[in-house]
Motif scaffolding. Structure first.
Motif, PDB file in Angstrom:
ATOM      1  N   GLY A 184       0.817  -1.210   0.000  1.00 21.55           N
ATOM      2  CA  GLY A 184       0.000   0.000   0.000  1.00 21.55           C
ATOM      3  C   GLY A 184       0.845   1.251   0.000  1.00 21.55           C
ATOM      4  O   GLY A 184       0.530   2.236  -0.683  1.00 21.55           O
ATOM      5  N   GLU A 185       1.938   1.231   0.749  1.00 24.94           N
ATOM      6  CA  GLU A 185       2.834   2.390   0.782  1.00 24.94           C
ATOM      7  C   GLU A 185       3.525   2.582  -0.563  1.00 24.94           C
ATOM      8  O   GLU A 185       3.684   3.717  -1.035  1.00 24.94           O
ATOM      9  CB  GLU A 185       3.864   2.204   1.896  1.00 24.94           C
ATOM     10  N   GLN A 186       3.931   1.496  -1.198  1.00 21.78           N
ATOM     11  CA  GLN A 186       4.561   1.612  -2.512  1.00 21.78           C
ATOM     12  C   GLN A 186       3.592   2.213  -3.531  1.00 21.78           C
ATOM     13  O   GLN A 186       3.987   3.037  -4.365  1.00 21.78           O
ATOM     14  CB  GLN A 186       5.043   0.247  -2.988  1.00 21.78           C
ATOM     15  N   GLN A 187       2.329   1.834  -3.449  1.00 25.85           N
ATOM     16  CA  GLN A 187       1.363   2.404  -4.382  1.00 25.85           C
ATOM     17  C   GLN A 187       1.149   3.886  -4.105  1.00 25.85           C
ATOM     18  O   GLN A 187       0.975   4.682  -5.037  1.00 25.85           O
ATOM     19  CB  GLN A 187       0.034   1.646  -4.312  1.00 25.85           C
ATOM     20  N   ARG A 188       1.216   4.278  -2.856  1.00 23.28           N
ATOM     21  CA  ARG A 188       1.090   5.697  -2.546  1.00 23.28           C
ATOM     22  C   ARG A 188       2.308   6.490  -3.027  1.00 23.28           C
ATOM     23  O   ARG A 188       2.185   7.661  -3.386  1.00 23.28           O
ATOM     24  CB  ARG A 188       0.850   5.897  -1.046  1.00 23.28           C
ATOM     25  N   VAL A 189       3.471   5.860  -3.046  1.00 26.08           N
ATOM     26  CA  VAL A 189       4.641   6.506  -3.666  1.00 26.08           C
ATOM     27  C   VAL A 189       4.382   6.713  -5.155  1.00 26.08           C
ATOM     28  O   VAL A 189       4.685   7.770  -5.723  1.00 26.08           O
ATOM     29  CB  VAL A 189       5.920   5.659  -3.470  1.00 26.08           C
ATOM     30  N   SER A 190       3.791   5.713  -5.787  1.00 17.52           N
ATOM     31  CA  SER A 190       3.456   5.825  -7.209  1.00 17.52           C
ATOM     32  C   SER A 190       2.487   6.969  -7.457  1.00 17.52           C
ATOM     33  O   SER A 190       2.617   7.717  -8.433  1.00 17.52           O
ATOM     34  CB  SER A 190       2.855   4.495  -7.697  1.00 17.52           C
ATOM     35  N   VAL A 191       1.521   7.126  -6.559  1.00 22.99           N
ATOM     36  CA  VAL A 191       0.574   8.237  -6.676  1.00 22.99           C
ATOM     37  C   VAL A 191       1.313   9.566  -6.498  1.00 22.99           C
ATOM     38  O   VAL A 191       1.114  10.517  -7.270  1.00 22.99           O
ATOM     39  CB  VAL A 191      -0.560   8.113  -5.637  1.00 22.99           C
ATOM     40  N   ALA A 192       2.180   9.641  -5.498  1.00 26.86           N
ATOM     41  CA  ALA A 192       2.931  10.874  -5.250  1.00 26.86           C
ATOM     42  C   ALA A 192       3.771  11.264  -6.462  1.00 26.86           C
ATOM     43  O   ALA A 192       3.829  12.430  -6.850  1.00 26.86           O
ATOM     44  CB  ALA A 192       3.822  10.709  -4.022  1.00 26.86           C
ATOM     45  N   ARG A 193       4.412  10.297  -7.068  1.00 26.01           N
ATOM     46  CA  ARG A 193       5.229  10.561  -8.259  1.00 26.01           C
ATOM     47  C   ARG A 193       4.365  11.093  -9.398  1.00 26.01           C
ATOM     48  O   ARG A 193       4.776  11.984 -10.152  1.00 26.01           O
ATOM     49  CB  ARG A 193       5.922   9.271  -8.693  1.00 26.01           C
ATOM     50  N   ALA A 194       3.151  10.564  -9.522  1.00 22.74           N
ATOM     51  CA  ALA A 194       2.260  10.982 -10.606  1.00 22.74           C
ATOM     52  C   ALA A 194       1.740  12.402 -10.413  1.00 22.74           C
ATOM     53  O   ALA A 194       1.458  13.097 -11.392  1.00 22.74           O
ATOM     54  CB  ALA A 194       1.085  10.009 -10.718  1.00 22.74           C
ATOM     55  N   ILE A 195       1.637  12.865  -9.161  1.00 24.10           N
ATOM     56  CA  ILE A 195       0.965  14.141  -8.907  1.00 24.10           C
ATOM     57  C   ILE A 195       1.909  15.272  -8.549  1.00 24.10           C
ATOM     58  O   ILE A 195       1.482  16.430  -8.498  1.00 24.10           O
ATOM     59  CB  ILE A 195      -0.089  13.996  -7.788  1.00 24.10           C
TER      60      ILE A 195
END
Length: 245
Positions: free
Chosen positions: A168-179
């Motif tokens: 879940g944390e890795q996916q939130r990093v992915s979201v952060a990178r996208a935004i």
């Protein structure tokens, strides 16, 4: 040089991931009679038309292999339509190559199901990698980084590596990178596919918050329970065709 974040630094009261959006209700995405046929003759999409207006949050559902990912890839130019027009930010994606396509992609945040993080880079470095490649100054990168990590709840993990994080944390990093570049359009391809229900909902809530800031969000998912909980407009892809639900 590593990007190191001190977690006791002051965080601006207003998240810098937000950005003013046009009040126009004009579409930001248009697919006009789009067909995607692969070399083996299989159709990824078949005569699909779709219009997504600015600030909309759209869910795209359908089983694996139905054409959901193909649709998103057409929007950022990973795939090209065999027939029809794909219009994003008033640009015909089919006509874009090289630098022009790169410029369009800077206006699109993409969240992948498999995260696509760089294992040898910290959370902060994964998030800021794209900004560095685009020539942002160190001061501007730092200004954007901390509020973005705060938004996704990972400020305390800024100096961790991906293998030190949960899924879940890795996916939130992915979201952060996208935004972090404040794109007006966010595309999330099965962002909850590898997550448990609690983490899935946490990711969706972050995307909803970004939508409330003015971003247009398009999410593909096969999780019908999540779709019902979200209460956003839904289209379904089935055998390459698109249906409003």
């Amino acid at each position: 040089m590593r990007t190191v974040v001190k977690t006791d630094q002051h965080i601006p009261a207003k998240d810098s991931t937000s950005s003013p959006q046009s009040s126009s209700n004009a579409p930001i995405v248009q697919l006009r009679s789009v067909t995607k046929t692969y070399n083996n003759g299989c159709h990824g999409l078949l005569d699909v038309s779709l219009e997504v207006k600015q600030k909309e949050f759209l869910l795209i559902t359908g089983p694996s292999g139905s054409g959901k990912s193909t649709l998103l890839k057409l929007l950022y130019g990973e795939e090209l339509a065999t027939q029809g027009e794909v219009i994003v930010n008033d640009c015909n994606v089919t006509d874009l190559r090289g630098d022009r396509l790169s410029l369009l992609r800077r206006r699109i945040g993409i969240v992948f199901q498999d995260y696509k993080l760089i294992p040898q880079r910290t959370v902060a470095e994964n998030v800021t990698f794209v900004l560095q490649a685009q020539g942002f100054t160190r001061k501007e990168i730092q200004r954007r980084l901390e509020p973005t990590l705060k938004l996704v709840g990972l400020l305390s993990k800024a100096n961790c590596f991906p293998d030190q994080l949960s899924g879940g944390e890795q996916q939130r990093v992915s979201v952060a990178r996208a935004i972090v570049g404040t794109p007006p359009l966010i595309l999330a391809d099965e962002p909850t596919g590898n997550l448990d229900p609690d983490n899935s909902w946490q990711v969706i809530q972050i995307l909803q918050k970004l939508n409330s800031f003015g971003a247009t969000v398009i999410v593909t998912t096969h999780d019908e329970q999540l779709v019902r909980r979200c209460n956003h407009p839904v289209v379904q892809v089935c055998n390459g065709r698109l249906y409003r639900k």
